[in-house]
Design a protein around this motif. Structure first.
Motif, PDB file in Angstrom:
ATOM      1  N   HIS A 284       0.798  -1.225   0.000  1.00 43.83           N
ATOM      2  CA  HIS A 284       0.000   0.000   0.000  1.00 43.83           C
ATOM      3  C   HIS A 284       0.834   1.280   0.000  1.00 43.83           C
ATOM      4  O   HIS A 284       0.274   2.373  -0.011  1.00 43.83           O
ATOM      5  N   GLY A 285       2.160   1.145   0.048  1.00 46.65           N
ATOM      6  CA  GLY A 285       3.038   2.302  -0.046  1.00 46.65           C
ATOM      7  C   GLY A 285       3.137   3.180   1.182  1.00 46.65           C
ATOM      8  O   GLY A 285       3.593   4.320   1.105  1.00 46.65           O
ATOM      9  N   TYR A 286       2.738   2.656   2.344  1.00 40.76           N
ATOM     10  CA  TYR A 286       2.826   3.434   3.573  1.00 40.76           C
ATOM     11  C   TYR A 286       4.246   3.425   4.123  1.00 40.76           C
ATOM     12  O   TYR A 286       4.973   2.445   3.968  1.00 40.76           O
ATOM     13  N   ARG A 287       4.603   4.491   4.779  1.00 41.16           N
ATOM     14  CA  ARG A 287       5.799   4.503   5.606  1.00 41.16           C
ATOM     15  C   ARG A 287       5.327   4.221   7.028  1.00 41.16           C
ATOM     16  O   ARG A 287       4.608   5.026   7.628  1.00 41.16           O
ATOM     17  N   VAL A 288       5.682   3.079   7.548  1.00 43.38           N
ATOM     18  CA  VAL A 288       5.238   2.663   8.875  1.00 43.38           C
ATOM     19  C   VAL A 288       6.268   3.154   9.892  1.00 43.38           C
ATOM     20  O   VAL A 288       7.395   2.682   9.918  1.00 43.38           O
ATOM     21  N   LEU A 289       5.853   4.109  10.715  1.00 50.88           N
ATOM     22  CA  LEU A 289       6.777   4.735  11.654  1.00 50.88           C
ATOM     23  C   LEU A 289       6.823   4.053  13.010  1.00 50.88           C
ATOM     24  O   LEU A 289       7.832   4.126  13.705  1.00 50.88           O
ATOM     25  N   LEU A 290       5.724   3.397  13.420  1.00 48.67           N
ATOM     26  CA  LEU A 290       5.692   2.767  14.737  1.00 48.67           C
ATOM     27  C   LEU A 290       4.707   1.617  14.741  1.00 48.67           C
ATOM     28  O   LEU A 290       3.614   1.723  14.185  1.00 48.67           O
ATOM     29  N   THR A 291       5.111   0.547  15.368  1.00 48.88           N
ATOM     30  CA  THR A 291       4.183  -0.523  15.742  1.00 48.88           C
ATOM     31  C   THR A 291       4.472  -0.836  17.205  1.00 48.88           C
ATOM     32  O   THR A 291       5.606  -0.722  17.669  1.00 48.88           O
ATOM     33  N   TYR A 292       3.405  -1.188  17.935  1.00 47.60           N
ATOM     34  CA  TYR A 292       3.635  -1.501  19.354  1.00 47.60           C
ATOM     35  C   TYR A 292       2.498  -2.345  19.905  1.00 47.60           C
ATOM     36  O   TYR A 292       1.440  -2.465  19.308  1.00 47.60           O
ATOM     37  N   GLU A 293       2.776  -2.926  21.064  1.00 53.38           N
ATOM     38  CA  GLU A 293       1.739  -3.570  21.863  1.00 53.38           C
ATOM     39  C   GLU A 293       1.923  -3.159  23.314  1.00 53.38           C
ATOM     40  O   GLU A 293       3.029  -2.851  23.748  1.00 53.38           O
TER      41      GLU A 293
END
Length: 147
Positions: free
Chosen positions: A70-79
């Motif tokens: 989808h061309g996103y820049r993913v800056l953060l993932t968390y739980e």
């Protein structure tokens, strides 16, 4: 701070410092058991947010798909259980990069704003709303009850 508060501060900081001017659509992800505060920030600020299944297997897989498909820049993932991934190089828990980003945020808050991280978090609550989590465990010592 809780894992949700840290995740919120990291996400907001990354949006302010990178996301607003990166020139491509931005996304962030958190597990479904995590706070919805980052989702509220995304709605207000205009970046994409997704809930995922619990665990970095799912979080990382979704972040990778958001980037590749989808061309996103993913800056953060968390739980909420204190697992953070800052950046879009490796979609897995990385406490070292999270420490670096949090240190940068803390320095900015203390040196440039003359504030504390607790005051900074309260400022986020004031702007985006209060979000509360109450996680717990249920213990059953009765072995006759099937789990």
């Amino acid at each position: 701070f809780t894992g949700d508060q840290i995740g919120t501060m990291l996400g907001h900081w990354l949006w302010e410092r990178i996301g607003k001017t990166c020139g491509q659509p931005v996304a962030m992800c958190a597990s479904t058991v995590s706070s919805k505060m980052l989702s509220a920030i995304a709605q207000t600020e205009g970046f994409h947010f997704e809930d995922t299944l619990t665990g970095f297997k799912w979080i990382g897989s979704r972040a990778s798909a958001l980037q590749k498909e989808h061309g996103y820049r993913v800056l953060l993932t968390y739980e909420e259980a204190i697992g953070f991934c800052c950046g879009d190089v490796i979609f897995d828990k990385d406490g070292i990069s999270a420490l670096g980003v949090m240190s940068e945020l803390a320095y900015h808050v203390y040196a440039n704003e003359g504030s504390s991280l607790a005051q900074h978090m309260q400022g986020l609550y004031d702007k985006y709303g209060e979000f509360v989590s109450n996680n717990g465990y249920y213990i059953c010592n009765d072995t006759s009850i099937p789990l």
